[in-house]
Design a protein around this motif. Structure first.
Motif, PDB file in Angstrom:
ATOM      1  N   ILE A  38       0.850  -1.192   0.000  1.00  0.00           N
ATOM      2  CA  ILE A  38       0.000   0.000   0.000  1.00  0.00           C
ATOM      3  C   ILE A  38       0.888   1.246   0.000  1.00  0.00           C
ATOM      4  O   ILE A  38       0.671   2.185  -0.759  1.00  0.00           O
ATOM      5  N   PHE A  39       1.922   1.235   0.820  1.00  0.00           N
ATOM      6  CA  PHE A  39       2.836   2.382   0.915  1.00  0.00           C
ATOM      7  C   PHE A  39       3.734   2.508  -0.314  1.00  0.00           C
ATOM      8  O   PHE A  39       3.974   3.604  -0.802  1.00  0.00           O
ATOM      9  N   VAL A  40       4.211   1.383  -0.825  1.00  0.00           N
ATOM     10  CA  VAL A  40       5.081   1.398  -2.011  1.00  0.00           C
ATOM     11  C   VAL A  40       4.348   2.018  -3.200  1.00  0.00           C
ATOM     12  O   VAL A  40       4.873   2.897  -3.894  1.00  0.00           O
ATOM     13  N   PHE A  41       3.115   1.589  -3.438  1.00  0.00           N
ATOM     14  CA  PHE A  41       2.379   2.082  -4.600  1.00  0.00           C
ATOM     15  C   PHE A  41       1.892   3.518  -4.421  1.00  0.00           C
ATOM     16  O   PHE A  41       1.773   4.253  -5.394  1.00  0.00           O
ATOM     17  N   TYR A  42       1.641   3.928  -3.207  1.00  0.00           N
ATOM     18  CA  TYR A  42       1.288   5.326  -2.973  1.00  0.00           C
ATOM     19  C   TYR A  42       2.454   6.230  -3.368  1.00  0.00           C
ATOM     20  O   TYR A  42       2.276   7.237  -4.057  1.00  0.00           O
ATOM     21  N   GLN A  43       3.650   5.858  -2.963  1.00  0.00           N
ATOM     22  CA  GLN A  43       4.836   6.656  -3.290  1.00  0.00           C
ATOM     23  C   GLN A  43       5.112   6.676  -4.789  1.00  0.00           C
ATOM     24  O   GLN A  43       5.623   7.664  -5.311  1.00  0.00           O
ATOM     25  N   ALA A  44       4.761   5.601  -5.496  1.00  0.00           N
ATOM     26  CA  ALA A  44       5.004   5.513  -6.940  1.00  0.00           C
ATOM     27  C   ALA A  44       3.868   6.120  -7.767  1.00  0.00           C
ATOM     28  O   ALA A  44       3.926   6.116  -8.993  1.00  0.00           O
ATOM     29  N   LYS A  45       2.836   6.637  -7.119  1.00  0.00           N
ATOM     30  CA  LYS A  45       1.667   7.213  -7.776  1.00  0.00           C
ATOM     31  C   LYS A  45       0.941   6.196  -8.660  1.00  0.00           C
ATOM     32  O   LYS A  45       0.409   6.518  -9.705  1.00  0.00           O
ATOM     33  N   LEU A  46       0.951   4.959  -8.216  1.00  0.00           N
ATOM     34  CA  LEU A  46       0.185   3.906  -8.874  1.00  0.00           C
ATOM     35  C   LEU A  46      -1.042   3.667  -8.000  1.00  0.00           C
ATOM     36  O   LEU A  46      -1.127   2.726  -7.225  1.00  0.00           O
ATOM     37  N   TYR A  47      -2.004   4.586  -8.122  1.00  0.00           N
ATOM     38  CA  TYR A  47      -3.129   4.637  -7.206  1.00  0.00           C
ATOM     39  C   TYR A  47      -4.066   3.446  -7.328  1.00  0.00           C
ATOM     40  O   TYR A  47      -4.621   2.986  -6.322  1.00  0.00           O
ATOM     41  N   ALA A  48      -4.267   2.960  -8.536  1.00  0.00           N
ATOM     42  CA  ALA A  48      -5.118   1.775  -8.679  1.00  0.00           C
ATOM     43  C   ALA A  48      -4.482   0.590  -7.961  1.00  0.00           C
ATOM     44  O   ALA A  48      -5.172  -0.176  -7.286  1.00  0.00           O
ATOM     45  N   ASP A  49      -3.172   0.450  -8.080  1.00  0.00           N
ATOM     46  CA  ASP A  49      -2.479  -0.621  -7.361  1.00  0.00           C
ATOM     47  C   ASP A  49      -2.570  -0.427  -5.852  1.00  0.00           C
ATOM     48  O   ASP A  49      -2.694  -1.388  -5.095  1.00  0.00           O
ATOM     49  N   TYR A 114      -4.276   3.265 -17.535  1.00  0.00           N
ATOM     50  CA  TYR A 114      -4.986   2.107 -18.094  1.00  0.00           C
ATOM     51  C   TYR A 114      -4.303   0.783 -17.751  1.00  0.00           C
ATOM     52  O   TYR A 114      -4.974  -0.147 -17.294  1.00  0.00           O
ATOM     53  N   PRO A 115      -2.983   0.662 -17.929  1.00  0.00           N
ATOM     54  CA  PRO A 115      -2.359  -0.589 -17.492  1.00  0.00           C
ATOM     55  C   PRO A 115      -2.486  -0.813 -15.981  1.00  0.00           C
ATOM     56  O   PRO A 115      -2.707  -1.931 -15.521  1.00  0.00           O
ATOM     57  N   ASP A 116      -2.377   0.268 -15.201  1.00  0.00           N
ATOM     58  CA  ASP A 116      -2.527   0.165 -13.753  1.00  0.00           C
ATOM     59  C   ASP A 116      -3.939  -0.308 -13.410  1.00  0.00           C
ATOM     60  O   ASP A 116      -4.134  -1.151 -12.526  1.00  0.00           O
ATOM     61  N   SER A 117      -4.915   0.186 -14.132  1.00  0.00           N
ATOM     62  CA  SER A 117      -6.304  -0.233 -13.917  1.00  0.00           C
ATOM     63  C   SER A 117      -6.509  -1.688 -14.307  1.00  0.00           C
ATOM     64  O   SER A 117      -7.262  -2.422 -13.651  1.00  0.00           O
ATOM     65  N   PHE A 118      -5.842  -2.122 -15.383  1.00  0.00           N
ATOM     66  CA  PHE A 118      -5.933  -3.527 -15.774  1.00  0.00           C
ATOM     67  C   PHE A 118      -5.323  -4.420 -14.696  1.00  0.00           C
ATOM     68  O   PHE A 118      -5.874  -5.475 -14.368  1.00  0.00           O
ATOM     69  N   ILE A 119      -4.187  -3.992 -14.148  1.00  0.00           N
ATOM     70  CA  ILE A 119      -3.558  -4.762 -13.071  1.00  0.00           C
ATOM     71  C   ILE A 119      -4.527  -4.891 -11.904  1.00  0.00           C
ATOM     72  O   ILE A 119      -4.685  -5.968 -11.327  1.00  0.00           O
ATOM     73  N   MET A 120      -5.193  -3.793 -11.568  1.00  0.00           N
ATOM     74  CA  MET A 120      -6.141  -3.833 -10.462  1.00  0.00           C
ATOM     75  C   MET A 120      -7.311  -4.762 -10.772  1.00  0.00           C
ATOM     76  O   MET A 120      -7.655  -5.632  -9.967  1.00  0.00           O
ATOM     77  N   SER A 121      -7.918  -4.601 -11.929  1.00  0.00           N
ATOM     78  CA  SER A 121      -9.097  -5.404 -12.281  1.00  0.00           C
ATOM     79  C   SER A 121      -8.751  -6.886 -12.392  1.00  0.00           C
ATOM     80  O   SER A 121      -9.461  -7.740 -11.835  1.00  0.00           O
ATOM     81  N   GLY A 122      -7.695  -7.199 -13.101  1.00  0.00           N
ATOM     82  CA  GLY A 122      -7.289  -8.597 -13.261  1.00  0.00           C
ATOM     83  C   GLY A 122      -6.904  -9.243 -11.941  1.00  0.00           C
ATOM     84  O   GLY A 122      -7.244 -10.398 -11.677  1.00  0.00           O
ATOM     85  N   SER A 123      -6.224  -8.482 -11.106  1.00  0.00           N
ATOM     86  CA  SER A 123      -5.801  -9.006  -9.808  1.00  0.00           C
ATOM     87  C   SER A 123      -6.981  -9.253  -8.882  1.00  0.00           C
ATOM     88  O   SER A 123      -6.996 -10.241  -8.137  1.00  0.00           O
ATOM     89  N   LEU A 124      -7.951  -8.358  -8.912  1.00  0.00           N
ATOM     90  CA  LEU A 124      -9.130  -8.562  -8.055  1.00  0.00           C
ATOM     91  C   LEU A 124      -9.885  -9.816  -8.459  1.00  0.00           C
ATOM     92  O   LEU A 124     -10.308 -10.600  -7.599  1.00  0.00           O
ATOM     93  N   TRP A 141      -3.869 -14.556 -13.003  1.00  0.00           N
ATOM     94  CA  TRP A 141      -2.591 -14.107 -12.433  1.00  0.00           C
ATOM     95  C   TRP A 141      -1.505 -14.020 -13.510  1.00  0.00           C
ATOM     96  O   TRP A 141      -0.727 -13.069 -13.530  1.00  0.00           O
ATOM     97  N   ILE A 142      -1.444 -14.987 -14.381  1.00  0.00           N
ATOM     98  CA  ILE A 142      -0.405 -15.005 -15.420  1.00  0.00           C
ATOM     99  C   ILE A 142      -0.529 -13.772 -16.310  1.00  0.00           C
ATOM    100  O   ILE A 142       0.451 -13.051 -16.549  1.00  0.00           O
ATOM    101  N   ILE A 143      -1.718 -13.499 -16.803  1.00  0.00           N
ATOM    102  CA  ILE A 143      -1.928 -12.351 -17.694  1.00  0.00           C
ATOM    103  C   ILE A 143      -1.644 -11.046 -16.968  1.00  0.00           C
ATOM    104  O   ILE A 143      -0.967 -10.143 -17.493  1.00  0.00           O
ATOM    105  N   THR A 144      -2.131 -10.926 -15.747  1.00  0.00           N
ATOM    106  CA  THR A 144      -1.922  -9.707 -14.967  1.00  0.00           C
ATOM    107  C   THR A 144      -0.449  -9.506 -14.654  1.00  0.00           C
ATOM    108  O   THR A 144       0.056  -8.377 -14.709  1.00  0.00           O
TER     109      THR A 144
END
Length: 191
Positions: A38-49, A114-124, A141-144
């Motif tokens: 949660i902290f790593v992605f906040y610092q990287a501005k990957l908000y969907a992650d 968009y890729p960040d959103s795909f990571i979020m959607s696929g991971s969920l 998991w493989i695709i994400t």
């Protein structure tokens, strides 16, 4: 690269190895990982992650509870989903990726919306299927993981990139192992 990212990486690997082995200890190990990311992605501005990892906390607790219904601490073979549901999961993944990507583009300074959103959607979807012990979770998991490796490398999150490369190979191993276990259990039930 920070100590938090390194520790999260280590717990992530432990989590997936335990998941492949279908051991319930995967869930507490995963909780440590998701809290730290949660902290790593906040610092990287990957908000969907970042939001994804907040949701992972809840899904991990659910998965831990669901798997704990088996008193031995391990689970028997994965259960396959019906084909029609897989089409629904793919559709939901793509539509939610587009909508979330649009919202992040419009209202935030998100990097790779968009890729960040795909990571979020696929991971969920993958995490939900995993918590329900569905074999097809590994396909998501493989695709994400493939998309995640690209995004994290570009964002110079090298430990996280390495983790997702390992996750990719472990997801392939997980698919093979769970599939083998699924068909062995299915053949025993038929006899």
């Amino acid at each position: 690269m920070s100590e938090i990212e390194i520790i999260a990486t280590i717990f992530g690997i432990i989590c997936v190895v335990l998941t492949i082995r279908q051991h319930i200890a995967c869930w507490p190990a995963g909780l440590v990982q998701v809290f730290l990311y949660i902290f790593v992605f906040y610092q990287a501005k990957l908000y969907a992650d970042m939001v994804l990892h907040v949701i992972y906390v809840l899904l991990s607790i659910y998965g831990w509870y669901h798997w704990s219904m088996n008193k031995s601490g391990t689970q028997s073979s994965g259960v396959s989903t019906e084909g029609k549901f897989m089409y629904m999961y793919v559709f939901v993944c793509l539509i939610s990726s587009f909508i979330l990507g649009f919202l992040l583009t419009r209202y935030t300074d998100a990097s790779f919306p968009y890729p960040d959103s795909f990571i979020m959607s696929g991971s969920l979807i993958a995490q939900w299927l995993m918590s329900r012990k569905k074999l097809e979770s590994w396909i998501f998991w493989i695709i994400t993981d493939v998309v995640a490796v690209y995004v994290y490398w570009y964002k110079e999150l090298y430990w996280t990139t390495g983790l997702y490369i390992v996750f990719l190979f472990l997801a392939i191993m997980g698919l093979v192992e769970w599939r083998k276990d699924y068909y062995q259990t299915k053949s025993v039930l038929i006899k």
